[in-house]
Design an enzyme around this catalytic site. Sequence first.
Site, PDB file in Angstrom:
ATOM      1  N   SER A 258      -0.773   4.081   0.560  1.00  8.40           N
ATOM      2  CA  SER A 258      -1.594   5.025   1.320  1.00  8.40           C
ATOM      3  C   SER A 258      -0.824   5.690   2.462  1.00  8.40           C
ATOM      4  CB  SER A 258      -2.848   4.330   1.854  1.00  8.40           C
ATOM      5  OG  SER A 258      -3.720   4.055   0.789  1.00  8.40           O
TER       6      SER A 258
ATOM      7  N   SER B 177       0.812  -1.231   0.000  1.00 12.48           N
ATOM      8  CA  SER B 177       0.000   0.000   0.000  1.00 12.48           C
ATOM      9  C   SER B 177       0.841   1.275   0.000  1.00 12.48           C
ATOM     10  CB  SER B 177      -0.910   0.002   1.225  1.00 12.48           C
ATOM     11  OG  SER B 177      -1.594   1.238   1.295  1.00 12.48           O
TER      12      SER B 177
ATOM     13  N   LYS C  49     -12.565  -5.127   2.282  1.00 11.06           N
ATOM     14  CA  LYS C  49     -13.531  -4.066   1.967  1.00 11.06           C
ATOM     15  C   LYS C  49     -14.990  -4.509   2.047  1.00 11.06           C
ATOM     16  CE  LYS C  49     -10.583  -1.464  -1.182  1.00 11.06           C
ATOM     17  NZ  LYS C  49     -10.477  -0.812  -2.496  1.00 11.06           N
TER      18      LYS C  49
ATOM     19  N   ASP D  57     -13.692   4.993  -3.077  1.00 11.99           N
ATOM     20  CA  ASP D  57     -13.216   4.512  -4.381  1.00 11.99           C
ATOM     21  C   ASP D  57     -14.101   5.090  -5.484  1.00 11.99           C
ATOM     22  OD1 ASP D  57     -11.114   2.961  -3.446  1.00 11.99           O
ATOM     23  OD2 ASP D  57     -12.359   1.185  -3.178  1.00 11.99           O
TER      24      ASP D  57
ATOM     25  N   GLU E 105     -24.657   5.791   1.723  1.00 12.07           N
ATOM     26  CA  GLU E 105     -25.513   5.207   0.685  1.00 12.07           C
ATOM     27  C   GLU E 105     -24.689   4.482  -0.386  1.00 12.07           C
ATOM     28  OE1 GLU E 105     -27.685   7.865  -1.827  1.00 12.07           O
ATOM     29  OE2 GLU E 105     -28.653   6.152  -2.788  1.00 12.07           O
TER      30      GLU E 105
ATOM     31  N   ASN F  39     -14.972 -11.573 -16.910  1.00 14.24           N
ATOM     32  CA  ASN F  39     -14.238 -12.066 -15.744  1.00 14.24           C
ATOM     33  C   ASN F  39     -13.748 -13.492 -15.988  1.00 14.24           C
ATOM     34  OD1 ASN F  39     -13.298 -11.426 -13.094  1.00 14.24           O
ATOM     35  ND2 ASN F  39     -14.766 -12.902 -12.269  1.00 14.24           N
TER      36      ASN F  39
HETATM   37  P1  ATR Z   1     -10.543  -6.150  -5.684  1.00 18.52           P
HETATM   38  O1  ATR Z   1     -11.364  -5.902  -4.463  1.00 18.52           O
HETATM   39  O2  ATR Z   1      -9.224  -5.440  -5.696  1.00 18.52           O
HETATM   40  O3  ATR Z   1     -11.303  -5.933  -6.945  1.00 18.52           O
HETATM   41  P2  ATR Z   1     -10.969  -8.995  -5.611  1.00 18.52           P
HETATM   42  O4  ATR Z   1     -12.299  -8.793  -5.001  1.00 18.52           O
HETATM   43  O5  ATR Z   1     -10.076 -10.066  -5.058  1.00 18.52           O
HETATM   44  O6  ATR Z   1     -10.105  -7.675  -5.569  1.00 18.52           O
HETATM   45  O7  ATR Z   1     -11.198  -9.251  -7.172  1.00 18.52           O
HETATM   46  C1  ATR Z   1     -10.173  -9.519  -7.995  1.00 18.52           C
HETATM   47  C2  ATR Z   1     -10.677  -9.616  -9.445  1.00 18.52           C
HETATM   48  O8  ATR Z   1      -9.542  -9.748 -10.265  1.00 18.52           O
HETATM   49  C3  ATR Z   1     -11.547 -10.808  -9.721  1.00 18.52           C
HETATM   50  O9  ATR Z   1     -12.468 -10.474 -10.727  1.00 18.52           O
HETATM   51  C4  ATR Z   1     -10.541 -11.856 -10.223  1.00 18.52           C
HETATM   52  O10 ATR Z   1     -11.083 -12.839 -11.060  1.00 18.52           O
HETATM   53  P3  ATR Z   1     -11.840 -14.135 -10.452  1.00 18.52           P
HETATM   54  O11 ATR Z   1     -13.203 -13.666 -10.066  1.00 18.52           O
HETATM   55  O12 ATR Z   1     -11.852 -15.110 -11.557  1.00 18.52           O
HETATM   56  O13 ATR Z   1     -11.006 -14.579  -9.291  1.00 18.52           O
HETATM   57  C5  ATR Z   1      -9.617 -10.953 -11.008  1.00 18.52           C
HETATM   58  N1  ATR Z   1      -8.260 -11.500 -11.153  1.00 18.52           N
HETATM   59  C6  ATR Z   1      -7.257 -11.406 -10.263  1.00 18.52           C
HETATM   60  N2  ATR Z   1      -6.141 -11.982 -10.751  1.00 18.52           N
HETATM   61  C7  ATR Z   1      -6.449 -12.447 -11.981  1.00 18.52           C
HETATM   62  C8  ATR Z   1      -5.722 -13.113 -13.016  1.00 18.52           C
HETATM   63  N3  ATR Z   1      -4.431 -13.413 -12.862  1.00 18.52           N
HETATM   64  N4  ATR Z   1      -6.360 -13.419 -14.159  1.00 18.52           N
HETATM   65  C9  ATR Z   1      -7.661 -13.092 -14.334  1.00 18.52           C
HETATM   66  N5  ATR Z   1      -8.400 -12.454 -13.409  1.00 18.52           N
HETATM   67  C10 ATR Z   1      -7.803 -12.128 -12.253  1.00 18.52           C
END
Ligand code: ATR
Length: 292
Positions: free
Chosen positions: A26, A24, A75, A111, A87, A160
């Site tokens: 932040s 992070s 989160k 965000d 909201e 996705n």
């Molecule tokens: P954030 O809150 O940062 O969005 P998250 O809730 O863990 O993090 O979501 C990560 C997203 O990135 C998901 O859509 C994940 O895909 P999956 O639902 O299939 O897990 C996607 N993601 C992360 N790494 C990935 C990768 N190497 N290839 C494809 N999708 C990826």
Amino acid sequence: MHYQNKLKQDTKIIGVLGHPIKQSYSPLMHNISFELAGLDYIYLPFDVPTSGLKAALKGMLALGIKGMNVTVPHKEKIVEFLTEISEEASIVGAVNTIVNENGVLHGYNTDVNGVLDTILPYKDDLADQKVAIIGAGGAARSVIYSLIRNFKLEEMILLNRTEQKAESLKEYFAAKMLYDKFKVYELVPPDITEVLKECKMIINTTSIGMFPETDDSATTIAESFHKDQIIFDVVYNPIKTKFLQIAESQGAEVIGGLKMFVGQGAKAYELWTGQEMQKDKIYKTLEAYLSA
Ligand code: ATR
């Protein structure tokens, strides 16, 4: 910078809860901002696993910690432990900022502010156009909420790796915001090239390509992009991800995640301190830092 030399009896503490937390930026952003404004605040990283979340919030109240950011993977989970939810945080289903208001914990989603700082300048370009969103996690939720609330799109395309998660997101927003202009695809790069090409804006909301995995990209197929598109990657480290480099090589306009990062931070800073963050200065400072 030597903050320890400046700490006083009434220094206000802000923190960030995440697991892991060392990625992070932040703490850097907020401590520089406090310093710039001459505010007597300090911002600390707290590496807390999910099992410790409830206790961490109890500790926050007991210690009189003024505010927190919440990051991956908390989160969504944190929502159930908070007394008041704004909201937008309630609709998005995720909180990234907590304010301790006289012993009551209020949850916000800034965000959304970061997303809007980045994409509102393109409002006219996106009217009646298609927008693709890659990913179905927390960041995707903030982006989808912001788009539904503020834009009039022809269609929102959700892509996705796990198609079912994108389907669930579609159903969630259809029920919560009565929005029905979604299409869903599995993220299979060769198959989605034509779909991406038809979109005016493509937004990567996943962590693909984030440091240290800087050679990764949601798609490496250059034909997915062209010069009339705007491509936005929420990843800010590196400043220009592989995804953006490929899009730029095809003439597309590209936007990195730093503006969103600073935007969400600025709104949180305002909620904690009642003051405006010097966004441009902070953006330039972080840009220089990340480019070094
Ligand atoms: P954030 O809150 O940062 O969005 P998250 O809730 O863990 O993090 O979501 C990560 C997203 O990135 C998901 O859509 C994940 O895909 P999956 O639902 O299939 O897990 C996607 N993601 C992360 N790494 C990935 C990768 N190497 N290839 C494809 N999708 C990826």
